[in-house]
Write a protein that holds these residues in place. Structure first.
Motif, mmCIF file in Angstrom:
data_model
loop_
_atom_site.group_PDB
_atom_site.id
_atom_site.type_symbol
_atom_site.label_atom_id
_atom_site.label_comp_id
_atom_site.label_asym_id
_atom_site.label_seq_id
_atom_site.Cartn_x
_atom_site.Cartn_y
_atom_site.Cartn_z
ATOM 1 N N LEU A 8 0.860 -1.187 0.000
ATOM 2 C CA LEU A 8 0.000 0.000 0.000
ATOM 3 C C LEU A 8 0.890 1.228 0.000
ATOM 4 N N THR A 38 -6.395 3.164 0.267
ATOM 5 C CA THR A 38 -6.943 2.111 1.119
ATOM 6 C C THR A 38 -8.147 1.435 0.467
ATOM 7 N N ALA A 55 2.438 -1.544 4.426
ATOM 8 C CA ALA A 55 1.523 -0.419 4.278
ATOM 9 C C ALA A 55 2.164 0.891 4.714
ATOM 10 N N SER A 61 -7.698 7.600 1.119
ATOM 11 C CA SER A 61 -8.695 6.536 1.143
ATOM 12 C C SER A 61 -9.165 6.194 -0.261
ATOM 13 N N ASN A 71 -6.633 7.177 7.536
ATOM 14 C CA ASN A 71 -7.107 6.199 6.552
ATOM 15 C C ASN A 71 -6.463 4.838 6.775
ATOM 16 N N CYS A 72 -5.169 4.846 7.034
ATOM 17 C CA CYS A 72 -4.463 3.578 7.273
ATOM 18 C C CYS A 72 -4.902 2.956 8.598
ATOM 19 N N LEU A 75 -8.146 1.219 8.094
ATOM 20 C CA LEU A 75 -7.971 -0.044 7.377
ATOM 21 C C LEU A 75 -7.468 -1.133 8.324
#
Length: 407
Positions: A8, A38, A55, A61, A71-72, A75
């Protein structure tokens, strides 16, 4: 054999040295998929199992969206909870080249082995760590393929009456064998179609979440089962489940998890449940079992002798705690404050789910417990043997007719 990798990273060009490592060690890093946001990562995690997820912490996102560590974090929360059909990778490694991450981000990721791995193009430390993690994951993957000792592990809280009911099943049980210096198991077999499957079964040293979690981890590490089934007895919530009904937990949590606070001079409790649940494939097979009228009707003679209604399968929430409940007020409080549809209460299911999820997210896990009381002042042992036998019969029916797609 090489690892399936998901990266990611919204701007892969910023990670040239990382990409060079991934592409130069083909014996270690196999297929490398890249997600730019994400949303992309979620889509890929739903469709494929990855051995290693690397990641970047600060990502958008959606494509072209604003980059944020939130955002991470969102997730990873979904990965932890098994949300919306996402398949949790074997190992997830958050990393960042930013020196401006918030305390919130560091606090969230500090429970991961390395926290947030710092990436820089001027040091090999991050790349060395990634390679070491990858070699560990690959070795673990090879052990999974080579050393599986059983296909299914059945766990109960106690020897009597729960494990005794499992022993009564026609599974060609062998004599007790040691799993280690403190744990005994019995191995059996069942033929499904034209294939034989090996089953191991064991009971915890005592009831409760700690002992069941320890046994689950031992079994997963030493036996490498593909499926873990919790069998035995539980309390039912009045109006949701009757004596003998089998509760297949679709979600479970620790109802005692939270924080005691002083609220205007009065003691108060803030709940903080972490829920874990079934994957979709297990749910689908259990729905088929729920509709198996011939099986449930076959339990009628046992129910008539016990003077209760014919059992049924309830696919619903199961709250787990370390305390035995014999007070309807506590039961009602759990229902009112934690989940209005809670169907059952026990002392092990969440612990088994959590142990399996932490130890090997690929392993499928379910709980099939039969109601023996209502968790109120009338609680006694009258129906324990009956409920244990209903649970065991349900497990046996599931193994014979519904388990094959899960193995």
């Amino acid at each position: 054999m090489a690892l399936e990798i998901l990266l990611l990273e919204d701007d892969p060009s910023k990670k040239n040295r990382l990409l060079s490592l991934l592409n130069s060690r083909k014996e270690l890093f196999g297929q490398i998929d890249t997600a730019l946001c994400t949303s992309d990562a979620k889509r890929m995690l739903k469709s494929k199992y990855y051995d290693l997820f690397i990641a970047d912490v600060v990502v958008p996102s959606d494509l072209g969206g604003e980059k944020s560590e939130e955002n991470c974090i969102a997730l990873f929360e979904e990965l932890d909870d098994g949300f919306d059909g996402i398949t949790c990778p074997n190992f997830s490694l958050p990393m960042s080249s930013s020196n401006e991450l918030s305390a919130t981000a560091h606090e969230f990721f500090k429970g991961r082995p390395w926290g947030i791995l710092p990436y820089t193009d001027t040091s090999d430390e991050c790349l060395d760590t990634i390679e070491k993690v990858a070699r560990f994951v690959l070795a673990d993957k090879e052990r999974d393929l080579d050393n599986s000792s059983c296909d299914i592990f059945i766990i109960t809280a106690l020897m009597e009456p729960e494990f005794a009911a499992i022993e009564s099943l026609g599974l060609e049980w062998g004599a007790f064998e040691p799993l280690d210096s403190s744990q005994l198991l019995r191995f059996g077999e069942i033929r499904i179609g034209d294939k034989d499957y090996k089953i191991a079964a064991g009971f915890s040293t005592r009831m409760g979440p700690v002992a069941s979690a320890i046994l689950t981890v031992k079994a997963l590490l030493k036996l490498k089962p593909k499926l873990v089934i919790m069998a035995g007895i539980c309390a039912g919530i009045p109006g949701k489940a009757e004596i003998g009904d089998v509760i297949a937990a679709d979600i479970s949590w620790d109802w005692q998890s939270g924080k005691y606070i002083d609220k205007s001079g009065q003691e108060a409790f803030e709940i903080a449940p972490h829920q874990l649940g079934l994957d979709d494939q297990c749910r689908n097979q259990l729905l088929l079992l729920k509709r198996d009228k011939d099986f449930w009707n076959s339990l009628a003679p046992m129910a008539v002798r016990t003077k209760v209604d014919i059992p049924k399968l309830i696919l619903g929430p199961m709250a787990t705690g370390s305390s035995v409940l014999a007070d309807a007020r506590v039961t009602e409080r759990i229902k009112a404050s934690q989940h209005k549809n809670v169907a059952g209460l026990d002392m092990e299911t969440y612990a088994v789910f959590a142990a399996a999820n932490a130890c090997n997210p690929k392993v499928k896990v379910m709980s099939l417990k039969s109601v023996c009381d209502k968790g109120d002042v009338k609680k006694n042992d009258e129906y324990q043997e009956y409920a244990a036998n209903v649970s065991a019969a349900t497990v046996f029916q599931f193994l014979k007719n519904y388990v094959a797609p899960l193995l």
